[in-house]
Design a protein around this motif. Structure first.
Motif, PDB file in Angstrom:
ATOM      1  N   PHE A 229       0.825  -1.304  -0.027  1.00  0.00           N
ATOM      2  CA  PHE A 229       0.025   0.020   0.061  1.00  0.00           C
ATOM      3  C   PHE A 229       0.968   1.348   0.115  1.00  0.00           C
ATOM      4  CE2 PHE A 229      -3.857  -2.498   1.806  1.00  0.00           C
ATOM      5  CZ  PHE A 229      -4.483  -2.095   0.657  1.00  0.00           C
ATOM      6  N   ILE A 230       1.860   1.284   0.999  1.00  0.00           N
ATOM      7  CA  ILE A 230       2.692   2.523   0.730  1.00  0.00           C
ATOM      8  C   ILE A 230       3.329   2.763  -0.453  1.00  0.00           C
ATOM      9  CG2 ILE A 230       4.852   3.332   1.720  1.00  0.00           C
ATOM     10  CD1 ILE A 230       3.823   1.956   4.382  1.00  0.00           C
ATOM     11  N   LEU A 231       3.830   1.579  -1.302  1.00  0.00           N
ATOM     12  CA  LEU A 231       4.686   1.644  -2.457  1.00  0.00           C
ATOM     13  C   LEU A 231       3.618   2.335  -3.394  1.00  0.00           C
ATOM     14  CD1 LEU A 231       6.973   0.838  -4.404  1.00  0.00           C
ATOM     15  CD2 LEU A 231       5.686  -1.369  -4.614  1.00  0.00           C
ATOM     16  N   PRO A 236      -0.062   3.262   4.675  1.00  0.00           N
ATOM     17  CA  PRO A 236      -0.220   2.043   5.072  1.00  0.00           C
ATOM     18  C   PRO A 236      -1.893   2.122   5.324  1.00  0.00           C
ATOM     19  CG  PRO A 236       0.605   3.022   7.232  1.00  0.00           C
ATOM     20  CD  PRO A 236       0.923   4.008   5.780  1.00  0.00           C
ATOM     21  N   MET A 237      -2.654   1.110   4.770  1.00  0.00           N
ATOM     22  CA  MET A 237      -4.071   1.287   4.479  1.00  0.00           C
ATOM     23  C   MET A 237      -4.799  -0.230   4.798  1.00  0.00           C
ATOM     24  SD  MET A 237      -4.183   3.366   0.670  1.00  0.00           S
ATOM     25  CE  MET A 237      -6.095   3.149   0.909  1.00  0.00           C
ATOM     26  N   TYR A 238      -3.869  -1.156   5.223  1.00  0.00           N
ATOM     27  CA  TYR A 238      -4.393  -2.488   5.359  1.00  0.00           C
ATOM     28  C   TYR A 238      -5.631  -2.416   6.439  1.00  0.00           C
ATOM     29  CZ  TYR A 238      -5.119  -7.501   6.261  1.00  0.00           C
ATOM     30  OH  TYR A 238      -5.462  -8.728   6.470  1.00  0.00           O
ATOM     31  N   LYS A 239      -5.474  -2.042   7.691  1.00  0.00           N
ATOM     32  CA  LYS A 239      -6.291  -1.937   8.440  1.00  0.00           C
ATOM     33  C   LYS A 239      -7.744  -1.380   8.169  1.00  0.00           C
ATOM     34  CE  LYS A 239      -6.980  -0.886  13.532  1.00  0.00           C
ATOM     35  NZ  LYS A 239      -8.421  -0.253  13.334  1.00  0.00           N
ATOM     36  N   GLN A 240      -7.199  -0.064   7.717  1.00  0.00           N
ATOM     37  CA  GLN A 240      -8.547   0.681   7.266  1.00  0.00           C
ATOM     38  C   GLN A 240      -9.400   0.066   6.036  1.00  0.00           C
ATOM     39  OE1 GLN A 240      -7.312   4.385   5.351  1.00  0.00           O
ATOM     40  NE2 GLN A 240      -9.115   5.229   4.662  1.00  0.00           N
TER      41      GLN A 240
END
Length: 262
Positions: A229-231, A236-240
């Motif tokens: 997600f960062i790339l 970081p977006m996994y939790k969201q």
């Protein structure tokens, strides 16, 4: 046929318009109508093609004068492939089916794809490849039961329809051993009209972990999800993301429903 709102596009006064299209005549038609430069990019068709995708990244970077960002993304994508480096010996390759893939809306268990990129990246044999067709396809109930894959992946967008199918025809789904044995896994949904490529790469890590746990024992796929997600997106977006879609995890058919295994 999609007809864009030409007037609305012109009112935005763009310097350039990018179009993701599988119709070779569409970009030329759009450019004639708008009298604005139109650049066609692609992810490959009928299946996602990493080489085509990378060429489109580089083209986009060149047009926008963001070549450095484009090359950072290209190098990062190449590095992802290197992380999934387990190559099973002949006869030891995991075999899997992926169901519930979106196609013109959410679909059920019979919605799958040949030459599915995340399975290829994870070096897992794709049951749907036996049909000889690339890209999205619907398989029959009989095909799925006859093949009875030992490993099933479920796209999160299709989970609700699969649960409906279980309620309507519980006996059919009871015959799928991967669902009964807890060897079915929920994936992040990757398609909304077109693919979200970062999710394809994230799902490849989840698939590799599920198919070859002994070889990826130290790999944390959720941490890799945030790295990807960062790339692609800068944060970081996994939790969201999974608060909306459901997280990667093992699914088990029990008492007439498909739920996360405890």
């Amino acid at each position: 046929v999609r007809i864009p709102n030409y007037e609305q596009i012109v009112n935005l006064k763009p310097d350039v318009v990018f179009i993701l299209s599988v119709d070779g005549s569409e970009p030329d038609l759009l450019q004639r109508k708008l009298r604005i430069p139109v650049v066609a990019v692609s992810q490959g068709f009928p299946a996602f093609d990493q080489d085509v995708f990378i060429n489109s990244i580089r083209l986009t970077g060149e047009v926008l004068h963001r070549q450095e960002r484009a090359e950072t993304l290209v190098r990062g994508i190449a590095a992802l492939s290197g992380q999934l480096n387990y190559s099973p010996a002949p006869g030891e390759q995991a075999i899997a089916y992926v169901g519930g893939l979106s196609y013109k809306g959410n679909q059920g268990i019979n919605s799958t794809a040949g030459n599915f990129f995340p399975l290829r990246l994870a070096r897992i044999a794709n049951l749907a490849d036996s049909t000889g067709r690339e890209g999205h396809q619907f398989v029959s109930k009989e095909f799925l039961i006859a093949s009875n894959p030992p490993l099933i992946f479920i796209d999160g967008n299709g989970l609700s329809l699969i649960r409906e199918g279980i309620r309507d025809d519980h006996e059919y789904f009871e015959r799928l051993k991967a669902l009964k044995n807890g060897n079915a896994w929920l994936l992040l949904p990757h398609t909304s009209y077109f693919n979200n490529p970062e999710i394809l790469y994230i799902n490849a890590f989840f698939m590799a972990k599920a198919a070859y746990p002994e070889h990826y024992a130290k790999m944390d796929p959720e941490a890799w999800a945030d790295k990807i997600f960062i790339l692609f997106n800068g944060s970081p977006m996994y939790k969201q993301f999974t608060e909306k879609t459901g997280a990667f995890g093992r699914m088990l058919l029990s008492e007439g429903n498909l739920e996360y295994a405890k």
